[in-house]
Design an enzyme around this catalytic site. Sequence first.
Site, PDB file in Angstrom:
ATOM      1  N   LYS A  11       1.976   8.627   2.242  1.00  0.00           N
ATOM      2  CA  LYS A  11       2.096   8.619   0.773  1.00  0.00           C
ATOM      3  C   LYS A  11       2.340  10.023   0.198  1.00  0.00           C
ATOM      4  O   LYS A  11       2.152  11.029   0.901  1.00  0.00           O
ATOM      5  CB  LYS A  11       0.830   8.000   0.185  1.00  0.00           C
ATOM      6  CG  LYS A  11       0.649   6.521   0.526  1.00  0.00           C
ATOM      7  CD  LYS A  11      -0.574   5.927  -0.182  1.00  0.00           C
ATOM      8  CE  LYS A  11      -0.730   4.443   0.126  1.00  0.00           C
ATOM      9  NZ  LYS A  11      -1.888   3.845  -0.602  1.00  0.00           N
ATOM     10  N   TYR A  51       4.796  -3.143  -4.255  1.00  0.00           N
ATOM     11  CA  TYR A  51       3.390  -3.440  -4.541  1.00  0.00           C
ATOM     12  C   TYR A  51       3.239  -4.663  -5.458  1.00  0.00           C
ATOM     13  O   TYR A  51       2.205  -4.818  -6.107  1.00  0.00           O
ATOM     14  CB  TYR A  51       2.702  -2.221  -5.154  1.00  0.00           C
ATOM     15  CG  TYR A  51       2.197  -1.225  -4.120  1.00  0.00           C
ATOM     16  CD1 TYR A  51       1.250  -1.602  -3.159  1.00  0.00           C
ATOM     17  CD2 TYR A  51       2.637   0.091  -4.109  1.00  0.00           C
ATOM     18  CE1 TYR A  51       0.781  -0.701  -2.224  1.00  0.00           C
ATOM     19  CE2 TYR A  51       2.166   1.008  -3.172  1.00  0.00           C
ATOM     20  CZ  TYR A  51       1.231   0.600  -2.237  1.00  0.00           C
ATOM     21  OH  TYR A  51       0.749   1.492  -1.301  1.00  0.00           O
ATOM     22  N   PHE A  59      -5.224  -1.160 -11.505  1.00  0.00           N
ATOM     23  CA  PHE A  59      -4.684   0.134 -11.074  1.00  0.00           C
ATOM     24  C   PHE A  59      -3.181   0.088 -10.781  1.00  0.00           C
ATOM     25  O   PHE A  59      -2.614   1.080 -10.325  1.00  0.00           O
ATOM     26  CB  PHE A  59      -5.447   0.646  -9.843  1.00  0.00           C
ATOM     27  CG  PHE A  59      -5.467  -0.314  -8.674  1.00  0.00           C
ATOM     28  CD1 PHE A  59      -4.385  -0.422  -7.819  1.00  0.00           C
ATOM     29  CD2 PHE A  59      -6.578  -1.117  -8.438  1.00  0.00           C
ATOM     30  CE1 PHE A  59      -4.395  -1.299  -6.740  1.00  0.00           C
ATOM     31  CE2 PHE A  59      -6.599  -1.991  -7.355  1.00  0.00           C
ATOM     32  CZ  PHE A  59      -5.505  -2.092  -6.509  1.00  0.00           C
ATOM     33  N   ARG A  87      -4.858  -0.259  10.958  1.00  0.00           N
ATOM     34  CA  ARG A  87      -5.905  -0.292   9.921  1.00  0.00           C
ATOM     35  C   ARG A  87      -7.145   0.471  10.384  1.00  0.00           C
ATOM     36  O   ARG A  87      -7.806   1.127   9.573  1.00  0.00           O
ATOM     37  CB  ARG A  87      -6.268  -1.744   9.563  1.00  0.00           C
ATOM     38  CG  ARG A  87      -5.132  -2.598   8.992  1.00  0.00           C
ATOM     39  CD  ARG A  87      -4.691  -2.238   7.598  1.00  0.00           C
ATOM     40  NE  ARG A  87      -5.751  -2.187   6.624  1.00  0.00           N
ATOM     41  CZ  ARG A  87      -5.544  -2.160   5.294  1.00  0.00           C
ATOM     42  NH1 ARG A  87      -4.305  -2.197   4.797  1.00  0.00           N
ATOM     43  NH2 ARG A  87      -6.534  -2.068   4.467  1.00  0.00           N
ATOM     44  N   THR A  93      -9.984   1.786   2.485  1.00  0.00           N
ATOM     45  CA  THR A  93      -9.172   2.150   1.314  1.00  0.00           C
ATOM     46  C   THR A  93      -9.762   3.347   0.576  1.00  0.00           C
ATOM     47  O   THR A  93      -9.039   4.286   0.222  1.00  0.00           O
ATOM     48  CB  THR A  93      -9.087   0.942   0.348  1.00  0.00           C
ATOM     49  OG1 THR A  93      -8.637  -0.198   1.074  1.00  0.00           O
ATOM     50  CG2 THR A  93      -8.142   1.236  -0.806  1.00  0.00           C
ATOM     51  N   ARG A 104      -7.809   8.477   6.557  1.00  0.00           N
ATOM     52  CA  ARG A 104      -8.257   8.581   5.164  1.00  0.00           C
ATOM     53  C   ARG A 104      -9.517   9.435   5.038  1.00  0.00           C
ATOM     54  O   ARG A 104      -9.676  10.162   4.059  1.00  0.00           O
ATOM     55  CB  ARG A 104      -8.443   7.180   4.590  1.00  0.00           C
ATOM     56  CG  ARG A 104      -7.079   6.529   4.255  1.00  0.00           C
ATOM     57  CD  ARG A 104      -7.197   5.061   3.997  1.00  0.00           C
ATOM     58  NE  ARG A 104      -5.996   4.518   3.341  1.00  0.00           N
ATOM     59  CZ  ARG A 104      -5.804   3.222   3.135  1.00  0.00           C
ATOM     60  NH1 ARG A 104      -6.710   2.336   3.525  1.00  0.00           N
ATOM     61  NH2 ARG A 104      -4.702   2.794   2.533  1.00  0.00           N
ATOM     62  N   ASN A 114      -4.650   8.035  -1.155  1.00  0.00           N
ATOM     63  CA  ASN A 114      -5.366   7.872   0.118  1.00  0.00           C
ATOM     64  C   ASN A 114      -4.446   7.998   1.336  1.00  0.00           C
ATOM     65  O   ASN A 114      -4.713   7.445   2.394  1.00  0.00           O
ATOM     66  CB  ASN A 114      -6.175   6.574   0.121  1.00  0.00           C
ATOM     67  CG  ASN A 114      -5.309   5.340  -0.085  1.00  0.00           C
ATOM     68  OD1 ASN A 114      -4.088   5.444  -0.158  1.00  0.00           O
ATOM     69  ND2 ASN A 114      -5.934   4.182  -0.150  1.00  0.00           N
ATOM     70  N   HIS A 117      -0.383   3.991   3.777  1.00  0.00           N
ATOM     71  CA  HIS A 117      -0.364   2.530   3.603  1.00  0.00           C
ATOM     72  C   HIS A 117      -0.214   1.919   4.987  1.00  0.00           C
ATOM     73  O   HIS A 117       0.505   2.455   5.830  1.00  0.00           O
ATOM     74  CB  HIS A 117       0.827   2.096   2.742  1.00  0.00           C
ATOM     75  CG  HIS A 117       1.110   0.617   2.833  1.00  0.00           C
ATOM     76  ND1 HIS A 117       0.471  -0.294   2.020  1.00  0.00           N
ATOM     77  CD2 HIS A 117       1.903  -0.101   3.667  1.00  0.00           C
ATOM     78  CE1 HIS A 117       0.880  -1.520   2.359  1.00  0.00           C
ATOM     79  NE2 HIS A 117       1.757  -1.427   3.352  1.00  0.00           N
ATOM     80  N   GLU A 128       7.379  -6.250   4.890  1.00  0.00           N
ATOM     81  CA  GLU A 128       7.444  -4.838   4.490  1.00  0.00           C
ATOM     82  C   GLU A 128       8.452  -4.068   5.344  1.00  0.00           C
ATOM     83  O   GLU A 128       9.176  -3.206   4.828  1.00  0.00           O
ATOM     84  CB  GLU A 128       6.049  -4.222   4.567  1.00  0.00           C
ATOM     85  CG  GLU A 128       5.113  -4.821   3.525  1.00  0.00           C
ATOM     86  CD  GLU A 128       3.660  -4.357   3.639  1.00  0.00           C
ATOM     87  OE1 GLU A 128       2.857  -4.794   2.801  1.00  0.00           O
ATOM     88  OE2 GLU A 128       3.323  -3.580   4.565  1.00  0.00           O
TER      89      GLU A 128
HETATM   90  P1  IDP Z   1      -5.145  -0.826   1.330  1.00  0.00           P
HETATM   91  O1  IDP Z   1      -4.081   0.236   1.105  1.00  0.00           O
HETATM   92  O2  IDP Z   1      -6.327  -0.270   2.055  1.00  0.00           O
HETATM   93  O3  IDP Z   1      -4.595  -2.079   1.971  1.00  0.00           O
HETATM   94  P2  IDP Z   1      -5.157  -2.297  -1.189  1.00  0.00           P
HETATM   95  O4  IDP Z   1      -6.340  -3.033  -1.744  1.00  0.00           O
HETATM   96  O5  IDP Z   1      -4.046  -3.101  -0.617  1.00  0.00           O
HETATM   97  O6  IDP Z   1      -5.711  -1.240  -0.108  1.00  0.00           O
HETATM   98  O7  IDP Z   1      -4.607  -1.379  -2.348  1.00  0.00           O
HETATM   99  C1  IDP Z   1      -3.323  -0.802  -2.285  1.00  0.00           C
HETATM  100  C2  IDP Z   1      -3.413   0.631  -2.735  1.00  0.00           C
HETATM  101  O8  IDP Z   1      -3.790   0.652  -4.118  1.00  0.00           O
HETATM  102  C3  IDP Z   1      -4.500   1.480  -2.045  1.00  0.00           C
HETATM  103  O9  IDP Z   1      -4.112   1.997  -0.795  1.00  0.00           O
HETATM  104  C4  IDP Z   1      -4.714   2.584  -3.064  1.00  0.00           C
HETATM  105  O10 IDP Z   1      -3.656   3.551  -3.019  1.00  0.00           O
HETATM  106  C5  IDP Z   1      -4.606   1.800  -4.375  1.00  0.00           C
HETATM  107  N1  IDP Z   1      -5.924   1.322  -4.837  1.00  0.00           N
HETATM  108  C6  IDP Z   1      -6.676   0.326  -4.305  1.00  0.00           C
HETATM  109  N2  IDP Z   1      -7.819   0.149  -4.994  1.00  0.00           N
HETATM  110  C7  IDP Z   1      -7.787   1.051  -5.995  1.00  0.00           C
HETATM  111  C8  IDP Z   1      -8.691   1.370  -7.065  1.00  0.00           C
HETATM  112  O11 IDP Z   1      -9.756   0.762  -7.230  1.00  0.00           O
HETATM  113  N3  IDP Z   1      -8.302   2.393  -7.909  1.00  0.00           N
HETATM  114  C9  IDP Z   1      -7.133   3.056  -7.761  1.00  0.00           C
HETATM  115  N4  IDP Z   1      -6.251   2.793  -6.782  1.00  0.00           N
HETATM  116  C10 IDP Z   1      -6.575   1.807  -5.897  1.00  0.00           C
HETATM  117 MG    MG Z   2      -3.144  -3.374   1.237  1.00  0.00          MG
END
Ligand code: IDP
Ligand code: MG
Length: 140
Positions: A11, A51, A59, A87, A93, A104, A114, A117, A128
């Site tokens: 990212k 997304y 968010f 993962r 996350t 992370r 973070n 992805h 994807e």
């Molecule tokens: P993941 O990347 O671990 O699969 P997801 O729930 O799919 O997590 O969320 C996608 C992306 O959205 C996360 O990697 C992060 O960049 C962002 N994100 C997730 N939860 C939050 C939040 O509570 N606040 C701000 N950004 C978030």
């Molecule tokens: Mg995800």
Amino acid sequence: MTTQRTFSIIKPDATRRNLTGAINAMLEKGGLRIVAQKRLQLSRAQAEAFYGVHKERPFFNDLCQFMISGPIVAQVLEGENAVARNREIMGATNPANAAEGTIRKVHAESIEANSVHGSDSPENAAIEIAFFFSGIEIVG
Ligand code: IDP
Ligand code: MG
């Protein structure tokens, strides 16, 4: 046990800090092979499409803004149980909850910025990968 492919993004927070090589080393050390990779700048429309599953989340707008704030590196990773393995290597996350030694935990700036992805299922991995790569660009 089968060889599997997953989709990964380095990212903008990580490309900004010149961490592409450091993250790739963690992926490779974790047993995954980078079988396709390209650096690109997403448009707003592309970020929103990628997304799309999150468009109702609070968010979503901030996330899309962040994902277009600089270059990303899109990747296809291959290995045993690559989806789950990636993962594990990525960590939770929220970096505050991520295990020691994960990408992370080591590199993420925040729950949003973070660093990486990773696909959450083989089905989404296929979707994807096809969003970013054609078959001829993936060399296992
Ligand atoms: P993941 O990347 O671990 O699969 P997801 O729930 O799919 O997590 O969320 C996608 C992306 O959205 C996360 O990697 C992060 O960049 C962002 N994100 C997730 N939860 C939050 C939040 O509570 N606040 C701000 N950004 C978030
Ligand atoms: Mg995800």
